[in-house]
Design a protein around this motif. Structure first.
Motif, PDB file in Angstrom:
ATOM      1  N   CYS A  27       0.829  -1.210   0.000  1.00 54.75           N
ATOM      2  CA  CYS A  27       0.000   0.000   0.000  1.00 54.75           C
ATOM      3  C   CYS A  27       0.861   1.256   0.000  1.00 54.75           C
ATOM      4  N   ARG A  28       1.951   1.249   0.751  1.00 54.52           N
ATOM      5  CA  ARG A  28       2.856   2.409   0.759  1.00 54.52           C
ATOM      6  C   ARG A  28       3.428   2.660  -0.630  1.00 54.52           C
ATOM      7  N   ALA A  31       0.687   4.046  -2.844  1.00 57.86           N
ATOM      8  CA  ALA A  31       0.358   5.423  -2.471  1.00 57.86           C
ATOM      9  C   ALA A  31       1.438   6.409  -2.912  1.00 57.86           C
ATOM     10  N   LEU A  44      -6.991   3.517  -0.708  1.00 54.71           N
ATOM     11  CA  LEU A  44      -6.452   2.227  -0.271  1.00 54.71           C
ATOM     12  C   LEU A  44      -7.182   1.730   0.975  1.00 54.71           C
ATOM     13  N   TRP A  48      -8.883  -1.845   1.175  1.00 57.91           N
ATOM     14  CA  TRP A  48      -8.298  -2.849   2.061  1.00 57.91           C
ATOM     15  C   TRP A  48      -8.963  -2.938   3.437  1.00 57.91           C
ATOM     16  N   GLN A  74      -6.675   3.734   6.928  1.00 60.03           N
ATOM     17  CA  GLN A  74      -6.162   4.952   6.290  1.00 60.03           C
ATOM     18  C   GLN A  74      -5.105   5.629   7.130  1.00 60.03           C
TER      19      GLN A  74
END
Length: 75
Positions: A27-28, A31, A44, A48, A74
């Motif tokens: 995810c990082r 993003a 995200l 997720w 988040q």
């Protein structure tokens, strides 16, 4: 909220914590490419959150509260 979330993660089996770390790492990366992917932290979390924080039993009331799960992911 961060301390409560950490306490929950600490109670997970080691394999689950490893998978969670991998998902968070993914995810990082996604993003960071927000200009290309259009996947902000909020987007995200929406994708997720309900999957990562799914309850053992789902009722209509729990499904309606999924925004809380998304918000936790988040942050």
């Amino acid at each position: 909220h961060a301390a409560a979330l950490k306490a929950c993660v600490d109670r997970l089996p080691e394999q689950s914590r490893t998978v969670l770390r991998m998902v968070i790492g993914l995810c990082r990366k996604v993003a960071k490419g927000v200009a290309v992917t259009k996947m902000t932290a909020e987007n995200l979390g929406i994708v997720w959150g309900p999957n990562i924080l799914r309850p053992k039993v789902e009722t209509i009331d729990i499904m309606l509260e999924n925004n809380l799960a998304c918000g936790a992911v988040q942050t």
